[in-house]
Motif scaffolding. Sequence first.
Motif, PDB file in Angstrom:
ATOM      1  N   ALA A 162       0.829  -1.207   0.000  1.00 44.34           N
ATOM      2  CA  ALA A 162       0.000   0.000   0.000  1.00 44.34           C
ATOM      3  C   ALA A 162       0.865   1.260   0.000  1.00 44.34           C
ATOM      4  O   ALA A 162       0.562   2.247  -0.684  1.00 44.34           O
ATOM      5  N   ALA A 163       1.948   1.238   0.764  1.00 44.89           N
ATOM      6  CA  ALA A 163       2.817   2.415   0.869  1.00 44.89           C
ATOM      7  C   ALA A 163       3.470   2.753  -0.469  1.00 44.89           C
ATOM      8  O   ALA A 163       3.692   3.934  -0.786  1.00 44.89           O
ATOM      9  N   LEU A 164       3.779   1.746  -1.259  1.00 43.07           N
ATOM     10  CA  LEU A 164       4.356   2.020  -2.587  1.00 43.07           C
ATOM     11  C   LEU A 164       3.379   2.802  -3.445  1.00 43.07           C
ATOM     12  O   LEU A 164       3.787   3.688  -4.212  1.00 43.07           O
ATOM     13  N   GLY A 165       2.098   2.493  -3.336  1.00 42.44           N
ATOM     14  CA  GLY A 165       1.112   3.267  -4.084  1.00 42.44           C
ATOM     15  C   GLY A 165       1.032   4.705  -3.629  1.00 42.44           C
ATOM     16  O   GLY A 165       0.859   5.626  -4.431  1.00 42.44           O
ATOM     17  N   THR A 166       1.173   4.912  -2.313  1.00 39.12           N
ATOM     18  CA  THR A 166       1.146   6.278  -1.765  1.00 39.12           C
ATOM     19  C   THR A 166       2.362   7.074  -2.224  1.00 39.12           C
ATOM     20  O   THR A 166       2.265   8.267  -2.545  1.00 39.12           O
ATOM     21  N   LEU A 167       3.510   6.417  -2.248  1.00 36.57           N
ATOM     22  CA  LEU A 167       4.769   7.094  -2.578  1.00 36.57           C
ATOM     23  C   LEU A 167       4.911   7.384  -4.062  1.00 36.57           C
ATOM     24  O   LEU A 167       5.647   8.300  -4.459  1.00 36.57           O
ATOM     25  N   TYR A 168       4.219   6.640  -4.891  1.00 37.55           N
ATOM     26  CA  TYR A 168       4.451   6.642  -6.336  1.00 37.55           C
ATOM     27  C   TYR A 168       4.477   8.043  -6.939  1.00 37.55           C
ATOM     28  O   TYR A 168       5.339   8.371  -7.768  1.00 37.55           O
ATOM     29  N   ALA A 169       3.535   8.875  -6.553  1.00 36.23           N
ATOM     30  CA  ALA A 169       3.419  10.208  -7.160  1.00 36.23           C
ATOM     31  C   ALA A 169       4.634  11.083  -6.894  1.00 36.23           C
ATOM     32  O   ALA A 169       4.859  12.073  -7.614  1.00 36.23           O
ATOM     33  N   TYR A 170       5.447  10.729  -5.897  1.00 37.89           N
ATOM     34  CA  TYR A 170       6.591  11.554  -5.527  1.00 37.89           C
ATOM     35  C   TYR A 170       7.902  10.982  -6.066  1.00 37.89           C
ATOM     36  O   TYR A 170       8.976  11.434  -5.688  1.00 37.89           O
ATOM     37  N   LEU A 171       7.779   9.999  -6.952  1.00 39.49           N
ATOM     38  CA  LEU A 171       8.948   9.397  -7.577  1.00 39.49           C
ATOM     39  C   LEU A 171       9.038   9.837  -9.027  1.00 39.49           C
ATOM     40  O   LEU A 171       8.079  10.376  -9.592  1.00 39.49           O
ATOM     41  N   GLU A 172      10.179   9.558  -9.626  1.00 41.94           N
ATOM     42  CA  GLU A 172      10.389   9.944 -11.017  1.00 41.94           C
ATOM     43  C   GLU A 172      11.064   8.803 -11.776  1.00 41.94           C
ATOM     44  O   GLU A 172      11.741   7.957 -11.181  1.00 41.94           O
ATOM     45  N   GLY A 173      10.848   8.807 -13.081  1.00 45.71           N
ATOM     46  CA  GLY A 173      11.628   7.965 -13.986  1.00 45.71           C
ATOM     47  C   GLY A 173      11.685   6.505 -13.617  1.00 45.71           C
ATOM     48  O   GLY A 173      10.672   5.828 -13.429  1.00 45.71           O
ATOM     49  N   ALA A 174      12.906   5.986 -13.511  1.00 49.55           N
ATOM     50  CA  ALA A 174      13.127   4.554 -13.291  1.00 49.55           C
ATOM     51  C   ALA A 174      12.518   4.081 -11.982  1.00 49.55           C
ATOM     52  O   ALA A 174      12.055   2.934 -11.879  1.00 49.55           O
ATOM     53  N   ALA A 175      12.513   4.918 -10.972  1.00 48.69           N
ATOM     54  CA  ALA A 175      11.934   4.520  -9.683  1.00 48.69           C
ATOM     55  C   ALA A 175      10.445   4.258  -9.827  1.00 48.69           C
ATOM     56  O   ALA A 175       9.913   3.282  -9.276  1.00 48.69           O
ATOM     57  N   GLN A 176       9.758   5.117 -10.562  1.00 47.77           N
ATOM     58  CA  GLN A 176       8.334   4.881 -10.804  1.00 47.77           C
ATOM     59  C   GLN A 176       8.113   3.576 -11.546  1.00 47.77           C
ATOM     60  O   GLN A 176       7.214   2.794 -11.217  1.00 47.77           O
ATOM     61  N   VAL A 177       8.927   3.315 -12.555  1.00 49.95           N
ATOM     62  CA  VAL A 177       8.777   2.090 -13.339  1.00 49.95           C
ATOM     63  C   VAL A 177       8.972   0.866 -12.436  1.00 49.95           C
ATOM     64  O   VAL A 177       8.190  -0.101 -12.494  1.00 49.95           O
TER      65      VAL A 177
END
Length: 875
Positions: free
Chosen positions: A754-769
Motif C-alpha cells: 500500500a505504501a508504494l502506491g502512496t509514494l508513487y506520485a513523488y517518484l520519477e523515472g526509473a523509480a516509478q517504473v
Amino acid sequence: MSDIDTRFFESVTGAACHGLDSGWGAGMAAREPFRLTGDRPVWGRDRAYKVEHLRLDLAFDLKRRSVTGSVAITIRPRHDGLREAVFDAVELDVASVTDGDGNDLAWGLGDRTLKVNLGRARRASQSLTIVISYSATPRRGLYFNQPDEGYPQRPEQIWTQGQAEDSACYFPCLDFPGEKFTSEAHLTVPAAWFALSNGRLDSLKEDRRRKTKTYHWVQERPHPAYLITVAAGEFDEVRAKAGDVPVQYYGPPGSAPALRRAFGRTPEMVAFFAEKIGTPYPWAKYATVAIHDFIFGGMENTSATTMTDTLLHDERAHDDVVEQCDSITAHELAHQWFGDLLTCREWSHGWLNESFATYFDALFVEHHRGWGAFRYDILQNAELYMQEDSGSYRRPIVENVYREPIDVFDRHLYERGSVVLDMLRYNLGDDLWWAAIRHYVRKHAEQDVLTHDLQRAIEEATGRNMDGFFAQWVWKGGHPEFKATYAWDAKQRLATVGLTQTQTPDETLTSIYQTPIEIAFMVDGKFDRHTVQVTDAAHSFVFRLPAEPEFVSIDPAGRVLKTLDFAPGIKQLAARLAKDPEEIGRIDAARALAKAGSPEAVAALRTAALNRDEVDFVRAEVAAALGKMKDGAARDALIAATREPVARVRRAAALALGNFRDERAALALTRLLSGNGDRSYYVQMNAAQALGRTLQPSVFETLEGVLGRPAHNDVITAGALTGLGTLRDSRAVEPLLAHTRWGVHQNARRAATAALGTLYAYLEGAAQVRVRERLEELLDDPWLRVQIAAATALEAAGDAKSIPAVSGAAERALDGRVKRTNRVVARRLSERAASGKETKALRDEIEKLQQENRGLADRLTALEARGSSPARNRR
C-alpha cells in the motif's frame, strides 16, 4: 462471516473514524454506481428436489494438496416425475455415481455442475440417495497450510471456507444458502491431528497401520452447504461451558493462554444471546478454531466457527485488542442464530445474516461495557457506512445485481444494516423490539428467510405497520442530511429548532425520511429531552422552557442515521462537550469545536482530552478533533495526551499528531518510538504512521530503525512502512520493495504494498517504473490481501499504464473480493485517463484559441503600427 482484518486494524488504530482523511461528509462528488459493467440480476434458484441429508467421507493428501472421498446425498423430489438431479460441482474429478443400493447412474460434468440421470421418473413421496465418488485438488473451498521456503514455521493445517458458494469446490452439493439439510462428516487425518466439523463427535477410530484417525461428526439439525466445515491439524484445546453447552477453543500448539485471552468471554456471550433472543443456543457445541492464513476474519460455520489466528495475542497487546476480539467473537456467535438457525434464502438478502450479527455484537457491548460504549459502537458502524456511501457508492441494503455474491458483503450490508436495526429498535421501543425478534426467531427457526419474513414477523408481534420503515431504510439507500437552526425567544421563553433535510430525493435510492428524533436542552442543570417526529423536508419545532438553555443537543445518543450541520456557537459547544450526559453528544460537540478553530475551542478540547474522568473513547475522539485544527496549541495538547496512561488516548493522540508538519510533532512521535518504545505496540504503530506524515526529512532514519521491531502481528513494522510511504522520500523505495517479498510477515507485506502506491506520485523515472512493475507483479501474489493491496496501490498511483494489468488480474482472480477490487480499480483508472484526455483536449483547444487570439492581437498591433506610421513620419 466477518472480514475483520480491515475493521480490526481500523478500530485499533482509529483510522476509520478519525484518521487519515476520513471526511466522509465532503466526499459526495466521488460517489459512483455500485453496479459494474457486466453485472446482472441474480434471482433465487429453481430447486426440483429437497436435500434431506448429506454424508461426507474425506481423506486428504497433504503433499498433493488434494482430497479423495465420497458424498452420499439423500434427496426428495418436490414433484413427481423427476428424472435428473443437478448438483453444483467445481473442478471435481468424478469417478462414479451410484444410487443407495450401489447401482450405477449415468452422469455428466458441465460448467460447475454435475448432472445425474436418475434412471427413471422419481416420485415426490420417496427419498433416494445418490453416492458420488470423486477426487479434487481444490483452488477454492478447501485449503492446505504447509511450511515453505519463505515461511518455514507455518503450521500444517487443513481448513475450509464455504461462503459464499465455494463448498462445491470440494464436494458435490446444492450450494445455495436457502437449501438446508442434516449432515455428517467422516474425516481421515494423520494420527497426531485433530479434525473439527459440525455438530457432535459421534465416534473416533484409529488405524495404527496407516497412522490415521477418522473423526465422525454428526450435525442433527438442518443447515446449508456453505456452513459445512473442516478444520484439521495439531491444536491446543481449551474447554469451557456455557450452561449445558460445551465450549472449546482450538489453536496451534502453545497457544492455550492466547486462546483464553482472545475468546474467553464466549460463555458469557452464549448466555446473553440465548436469554435476549429467547431461544436457547441451538447446536450441540460451540467451538472456535484459530487458523493460520485464514482468508476472512471469522466464519460462523454451524457450531464450529473458524477465526484468523491474528486474533491471538500476548498480554502486552491485550488492552489494545481485547475489544476487537470480543467484537468478532460476538459477531460469529450471533450468527449461530442469525445465519445458521435462520438463513437468508438468497445472498441479496444477506443482511438478515450479517446486519443482525453486527448489531448483536453491538448489543453485547451494551451488556458488557454499557450504554455509552454501545452508542459509540453504533456511531462507528454509521461512519464506516458513510465512508462507503460518500466515497464509493450508494445502494439499497437488498441488492440483487452483482457478479459474485461477495460483492454485496460491504459496509451497506454489515454496518448500515446494523444501524437500521438499531433505528428499528428506537422506533418500536425495547419491549416491542425484543418481542418482535423473539417471534421472528421462533417462527423461522431452521428455515430460510427473506426480508419480507422479517417485516411480517415484526408486524405480527407488534401490530405496527412497517411498510414505510422498510421502504425508506431497506429497499432504498441513503440517509437524511439535516441542517439545523436554533433561536431563543427570551420574552416568551420559547426555543425554536429548525430541521431541514437537504438531500435530493429520487425514485430509487434516496428519500425524504420520516423518523423520530430527540432534541434535548440543558436547562438549570437538567437535561430536558423531547422526541419529535420528522415527516417532511423542513420543520420548525417550538419548545416552551423554564429558562434559556445552556446548550441544545440534537439526537444526543445518535439514534438516527444521518449527517447534521448545526453550528450553535462555541459557548454552547463547549458547554455540551463538558456536560452532555450522552457520550455521542460530547463527541459531536468536540467535532463541531474543531471546525470552529478558535482559541476557546482549542482550550475546551484540551481540557476534555486530558480529563481522566472522561471515558477513553470520548477522549480519543477529542484528540482526533484536535488533530484537525492545525493550531500550535492543539498540537501541544496532543503532545500532552501522548503521555496519558490510557493506551486508547495515546493511540489517538499519536495518529492525530501526524497532521502537524513541524519538528515538535515529529519529536513527540519519535519519543514514542525511542528505545523499546511505548509500552503499547499499537501506540508505536500509530506513531510510526503519523511520523511519516509530518514530512520531516530527519524521520527517515527513525522509521527505518524500527523496521523488524517485534510486535503483535508485526504492527510496528507495518506502521513504519506506512509512514515511509507518506514521507515522500525516494529513499523509502528500497525498504518498501524489500518488505513486499515472500517470507516477510503478511501484515508488513500488505503495508509495504500500500505504501508504494502512496509514494508513487513523488517518484520519477526509473523509480516509478520499478514500483509500478512490482505492484503489477503483486496482483498475482499468493496472499489475497496483498493482491487487494496491490490493486488499490495501483489506483493510488493513478497510472493508466496499469489498466491492462489490473483488468487481467480481475479475470484471473479466484476470490470475489479480488475480482471486484480489480474491476473497480480498472474502471477508476480508465475514467481518470479519459478525464485526463478530455482535460488535455480542452487545454489544447484553449491553447489554440489563445494562440489564435495572440495572432489576431499581433496582426492588430501590426495594423495599428502601419496606421500610425504616417503620423510619425509627419512629425
